[in-house]
Motif scaffolding. Structure first.
Motif, PDB file in Angstrom:
ATOM      1  N   THR A  59       0.810  -1.224   0.000  1.00 56.47           N
ATOM      2  CA  THR A  59       0.000   0.000   0.000  1.00 56.47           C
ATOM      3  C   THR A  59       0.848   1.281   0.000  1.00 56.47           C
ATOM      4  N   SER A  60       2.102   1.184  -0.418  1.00 50.74           N
ATOM      5  CA  SER A  60       2.878   2.413  -0.618  1.00 50.74           C
ATOM      6  C   SER A  60       2.254   3.280  -1.708  1.00 50.74           C
ATOM      7  N   GLY A  61       1.565   2.651  -2.653  1.00 49.56           N
ATOM      8  CA  GLY A  61       0.901   3.416  -3.698  1.00 49.56           C
ATOM      9  C   GLY A  61      -0.168   4.338  -3.134  1.00 49.56           C
ATOM     10  N   GLN A  62      -0.943   3.806  -2.198  1.00 50.10           N
ATOM     11  CA  GLN A  62      -1.949   4.651  -1.553  1.00 50.10           C
ATOM     12  C   GLN A  62      -1.284   5.798  -0.800  1.00 50.10           C
ATOM     13  N   ASN A  63      -0.232   5.483  -0.072  1.00 48.50           N
ATOM     14  CA  ASN A  63       0.443   6.510   0.713  1.00 48.50           C
ATOM     15  C   ASN A  63       0.944   7.643  -0.173  1.00 48.50           C
ATOM     16  N   ALA A  64       1.453   7.289  -1.347  1.00 48.85           N
ATOM     17  CA  ALA A  64       1.941   8.314  -2.268  1.00 48.85           C
ATOM     18  C   ALA A  64       0.792   9.112  -2.866  1.00 48.85           C
ATOM     19  N   LEU A  65      -0.274   8.426  -3.295  1.00 52.90           N
ATOM     20  CA  LEU A  65      -1.373   9.121  -3.962  1.00 52.90           C
ATOM     21  C   LEU A  65      -2.157   9.997  -2.987  1.00 52.90           C
ATOM     22  N   TYR A  66      -2.211   9.618  -1.735  1.00 53.56           N
ATOM     23  CA  TYR A  66      -2.924  10.435  -0.749  1.00 53.56           C
ATOM     24  C   TYR A  66      -2.325  11.838  -0.636  1.00 53.56           C
ATOM     25  N   ARG A  67      -1.051  11.996  -1.004  1.00 54.94           N
ATOM     26  CA  ARG A  67      -0.452  13.324  -0.974  1.00 54.94           C
ATOM     27  C   ARG A  67      -1.056  14.226  -2.052  1.00 54.94           C
ATOM     28  N   VAL A  68      -1.602  13.620  -3.096  1.00 53.60           N
ATOM     29  CA  VAL A  68      -2.262  14.381  -4.156  1.00 53.60           C
ATOM     30  C   VAL A  68      -3.721  14.648  -3.785  1.00 53.60           C
ATOM     31  N   GLY A  69      -4.356  13.655  -3.185  1.00 49.43           N
ATOM     32  CA  GLY A  69      -5.744  13.800  -2.769  1.00 49.43           C
ATOM     33  C   GLY A  69      -6.327  12.472  -2.336  1.00 49.43           C
ATOM     34  N   MET A  70      -7.350  12.534  -1.492  1.00 44.88           N
ATOM     35  CA  MET A  70      -8.042  11.339  -1.023  1.00 44.88           C
ATOM     36  C   MET A  70      -9.440  11.333  -1.611  1.00 44.88           C
ATOM     37  N   THR A  71      -9.530  10.877  -2.853  1.00 45.82           N
ATOM     38  CA  THR A  71     -10.804  10.890  -3.556  1.00 45.82           C
ATOM     39  C   THR A  71     -11.553   9.578  -3.409  1.00 45.82           C
ATOM     40  N   GLY A  72     -10.925   8.590  -2.777  1.00 43.25           N
ATOM     41  CA  GLY A  72     -11.552   7.281  -2.680  1.00 43.25           C
ATOM     42  C   GLY A  72     -11.323   6.403  -3.888  1.00 43.25           C
ATOM     43  N   VAL A  73     -10.527   6.869  -4.854  1.00 49.01           N
ATOM     44  CA  VAL A  73     -10.265   6.091  -6.053  1.00 49.01           C
ATOM     45  C   VAL A  73      -9.558   4.784  -5.673  1.00 49.01           C
ATOM     46  N   PRO A  74      -9.983   3.647  -6.236  1.00 46.85           N
ATOM     47  CA  PRO A  74      -9.299   2.394  -5.920  1.00 46.85           C
ATOM     48  C   PRO A  74      -7.868   2.400  -6.446  1.00 46.85           C
ATOM     49  N   VAL A  75      -6.942   1.926  -5.617  1.00 50.01           N
ATOM     50  CA  VAL A  75      -5.524   1.882  -5.971  1.00 50.01           C
ATOM     51  C   VAL A  75      -5.053   0.432  -5.927  1.00 50.01           C
ATOM     52  N   VAL A  76      -4.480  -0.039  -7.016  1.00 50.43           N
ATOM     53  CA  VAL A  76      -3.914  -1.387  -7.084  1.00 50.43           C
ATOM     54  C   VAL A  76      -2.400  -1.262  -7.134  1.00 50.43           C
ATOM     55  N   ASN A  77      -1.708  -1.961  -6.241  1.00 47.29           N
ATOM     56  CA  ASN A  77      -0.249  -1.937  -6.212  1.00 47.29           C
ATOM     57  C   ASN A  77       0.297  -3.079  -7.056  1.00 47.29           C
TER      58      ASN A  77
END
Length: 391
Positions: A59-77
């Motif tokens: 879930t490092s992908g989520q951690n990185a994308l959350y810096r851009v925004g928390m839109t609830g978009v599904p993230v697949v690593n």
């Protein structure tokens, strides 16, 4: 698949050595923001996201994308070794082409440590046990990647009677191309003599023929043409075809050249050409997987850019650079731009999009309408994509 997929935006950050890099989340945020800005949309329009990286916690992908925004978009690593970035792009394109989504983000990043690549787990079977079995007589003190690719280069020289110094010419060409790339790590020029005089690593490989551990990030926004039309986004570059192949028994039949992905690269390339309805002769620029000089030369033939056994002439005639038949790695490639594993495939995508748009500056190749991307990860996965300029 039904829908044609356009690349609406790309972005990347300058690559850096581990001692000079920011952390992965900062790198990824900057690359994603650049891609979204290039596309002209916000993160809220993205329906799915695929994050590629090799070295990092889940879930490092989520951690990185959350810096851009928390839109609830599904993230697949995604983790597919050195082809991780293009594997994330493969999934993103597949989602759009299938109609499952209209706007998808693929991004990749890597915060690497100094030194050669190695396994993070020594208490379980390694995916490289098969590789080591093939090269049972090789020096185990040599790190695995140069051991494999060095053996492949040595096998090529023995099979085709080539002087190993030809490989050094590939490294010189990479630095020459990288000199025009503000994103590249190594831009200082080198000579063939300097390449050959650098410390010996394995087989024909010297240090200046091996890609460096690198940190960096890159991203792409892929959309359906209908989504682009409705939202006023550019859709002048499309991924006309994309194929992923993996190992077959031939990889482990004893030939070091096939061990490092020759057959799966060839299979993926043939599928991509057929899907796109083009041939290698249509390609004017290619970003290929030159993790070592030996693999660039092998890839010329695996991708059909030159017939088997003719790579030496291909290099001697200058057909791999500006003024030749096909410009290989105008970015400087993995050898000089750098190779942050999760970002590499998406950095290749960015370079080819810029080339097709005519935005590559001093690196621009004239008359580009078809471009090719090639990214491999041992273990294994080879991803080949055909990009076209349309409209």
């Amino acid at each position: 698949m039904g829908q044609r997929v356009a690349v609406a935006g790309v972005g990347m950050v300058p690559f850096a050595t581990p001692s000079r890099s920011e952390t992965y989340d900062v790198l990824a945020e900057r690359a994603v923001r650049a891609a979204l800005a290039d596309a002209g949309i916000g993160l809220d329009r993205v329906q799915q996201a695929y994050a590629g990286y090799v070295y990092g916690d889940s879930t490092s992908g989520q951690n990185a994308l959350y810096r851009v925004g928390m839109t609830g978009v599904p993230v697949v690593n995604v983790n597919n070794n050195c082809s991780t970035g293009s594997s994330a792009l493969f999934l993103a394109r597949q989602a759009v082409a299938s109609g499952a989504a209209e706007c998808v983000l693929a991004f990749g990043f890597e915060q690497m440590r100094r030194g050669a690549l190695g396994s993070g787990w020594d208490d379980r079977p390694s995916p490289f046990d098969r590789f080591d079995d093939v090269l049972a007589d090789a020096d185990p003190a040599v790190p695995m990647a140069p051991r494999y690719f060095g053996a492949a280069g040595q096998a090529y020289c023995e099979t085709h009677g080539m002087d190993p110094a030809v490989f050094a010419q590939v490294a010189v060409k990479a630095r020459r191309h990288a000199a025009n790339n503000p994103y590249a790590v190594f831009t200082d020029q080198v000579t063939v003599d300097e390449v050959l005089a650098s410390p010996h690593i394995s087989g024909p490989l010297t240090r200046l023929q091996c890609c460096p551990p690198t940190c960096g990030a890159a991203a792409a926004v892929v959309v359906s043409e209908e989504f682009a039309r409705r939202n006023g986004l550019r859709a002048d570059v499309v991924i006309a075809a994309q194929a992923m192949a993996t190992d077959t028994p031939s990889s482990f039949g004893g030939d070091p050249m096939r061990l490092v992905g020759y057959d799966m690269s060839r299979a993926a390339a043939q599928q991509a050409y057929e899907q796109a309805g083009v041939s290698p002769e249509d390609v004017r620029v290619v970003e290929l997987h030159d993790c070592f000089t030996t693999n660039e030369l092998l890839s010329y033939e695996a991708l059909g850019l030159t017939p088997e056994g003719t790579a030496e002439k291909f290099v001697a005639d200058g057909d791999n650079t500006y003024g030749g038949r096909v410009v290989t790695n105008p970015s400087g490639g993995l050898l000089s731009k750098g190779h942050p594993l999760g970002a590499t495939g998406l950095a290749q995508c960015a370079e080819l999009v810029w080339q097709l748009r005519g935005q590559a500056g001093a690196r621009q190749v004239d008359g580009v309408t078809v471009a090719l991307q090639h990214n491999i990860g041992l273990g294994g996965a080879a991803v080949v994509a055909v990009y076209e300029k349309v409209g």
